[in-house]
Design a protein around this motif. Structure first.
Motif, PDB file in Angstrom:
ATOM      1  N   HIS A   1       5.137   9.032   1.364  1.00  0.00           N
ATOM      2  CA  HIS A   1       4.659   7.773   0.792  1.00  0.00           C
ATOM      3  C   HIS A   1       5.825   6.927   0.281  1.00  0.00           C
ATOM      4  O   HIS A   1       5.916   5.731   0.542  1.00  0.00           O
TER       5      HIS A   1
ATOM      6  N   HIS B   1       3.778  -0.667  -5.347  1.00  0.00           N
ATOM      7  CA  HIS B   1       4.240   0.725  -5.295  1.00  0.00           C
ATOM      8  C   HIS B   1       5.113   1.065  -6.500  1.00  0.00           C
ATOM      9  O   HIS B   1       4.988   2.143  -7.078  1.00  0.00           O
TER      10      HIS B   1
ATOM     11  N   TRP C   1      -6.020  -1.533  -3.059  1.00  0.00           N
ATOM     12  CA  TRP C   1      -5.705  -1.024  -4.389  1.00  0.00           C
ATOM     13  C   TRP C   1      -6.836  -1.305  -5.372  1.00  0.00           C
ATOM     14  O   TRP C   1      -7.506  -2.351  -5.273  1.00  0.00           O
TER      15      TRP C   1
ATOM     16  N   ASP D   1      -3.295   3.287  -5.506  1.00  0.00           N
ATOM     17  CA  ASP D   1      -3.142   3.012  -4.076  1.00  0.00           C
ATOM     18  C   ASP D   1      -4.217   3.793  -3.310  1.00  0.00           C
ATOM     19  O   ASP D   1      -4.251   5.022  -3.385  1.00  0.00           O
TER      20      ASP D   1
ATOM     21  N   HIS E   1      -2.478   6.109   3.832  1.00  0.00           N
ATOM     22  CA  HIS E   1      -1.142   6.729   3.787  1.00  0.00           C
ATOM     23  C   HIS E   1      -0.860   7.374   2.415  1.00  0.00           C
ATOM     24  O   HIS E   1       0.054   8.167   2.292  1.00  0.00           O
TER      25      HIS E   1
HETATM   26 MN    MN Z   1       1.097   3.073  -0.488  1.00  0.00          MN
END
Ligand code: MN
Length: 205
Positions: A31, A79, A131, A166, A170
């Motif tokens: 990630h 992130h 998100w 998140d 992924h």
């Molecule tokens: Mn992500």
């Protein structure tokens, strides 16, 4: 020549294995080092494309370019927020908010359990990639939930970002396959509420 101002990937505030079993070492490495890095690379590529077009006085497809810019910078920033608002379970991660943040959540949602339920539903119902975010409205002094698609759709401009989760595949596929709900449930064990409180206190000043 002026130094080139670009994005770079920051280090995580903990070891890759530190969030296990809720996020495995392999999942977190992938990630951070591949996906987060991808937004760094993407944002820089768009900035360089802008620089080059301006230098050459060339035409740009601004609609497409600015959409890409928003996507990659949005991804980069969210992130960073995400890593910061996580901590190893029992070592800063998990539990419930305290102090002024707890009061604000209770004031807005009635009780913490109701907040958790709404945030969980927000996260699990994101269409595609996106998100769940706790934000704060200075005007009304209300903590609010945002459901962001991709990294940049449905954002309320200028609102502070207090807590993010998140829910792109992924973020959890190696650990949870397609079971996003299970990942969201696990998330509560590694929320760094002290960090969320600090962000909240900054807004209240
Ligand atoms: Mn992500």
């Amino acid at each position: 020549m002026e130094p080139i101002k670009l994005y770079s990937l920051s280090k995580l505030p903990y070891e890759y294995a530190a969030l296990a079993p809720y996020i495995s070492e392999e999942q977190l490495k992938l990630h951070h080092l591949k996906h987060h890095q991808g937004y760094v690379t993407g944002a820089n590529a768009v900035l360089e494309k802008l620089d080059k077009a301006r230098k050459d006085n060339a035409d740009l497809d601004l609609k497409a370019t600015l959409k890409e810019l928003s996507f990659h910078i949005g991804g980069f920033r969210l992130h960073n927020r995400f890593w910061e608002n996580l901590a190893p379970a029992g070592k800063g991660g998990g539990g419930a908010p305290k102090g002024a943040l707890a009061q604000a959540i209770d004031g807005e949602f009635g009780k913490f359990e109701r907040f958790k339920k709404e945030f969980t539903q927000t996260a699990t119902s994101v269409e595609g990639s996106g998100w769940a975010i706790v934000t704060y409205c200075e005007k009304t002094q209300r903590p609010l939930i945002m459901q962001v698609e991709k990294h940049n759709v449905n954002i309320i401009p200028g609102f502070a970002i207090l807590l993010v989760l998140d829910v792109w595949e992924h973020a959890y596929y190696l650990d949870y396959k397609n079971d996003r709900a299970k990942f969201v449930e696990s998330f509560w064990n590694i929320v760094n509420w002290d960090m969320v409180s600090r962000r909240f206190d900054l807004q209240k000043k």
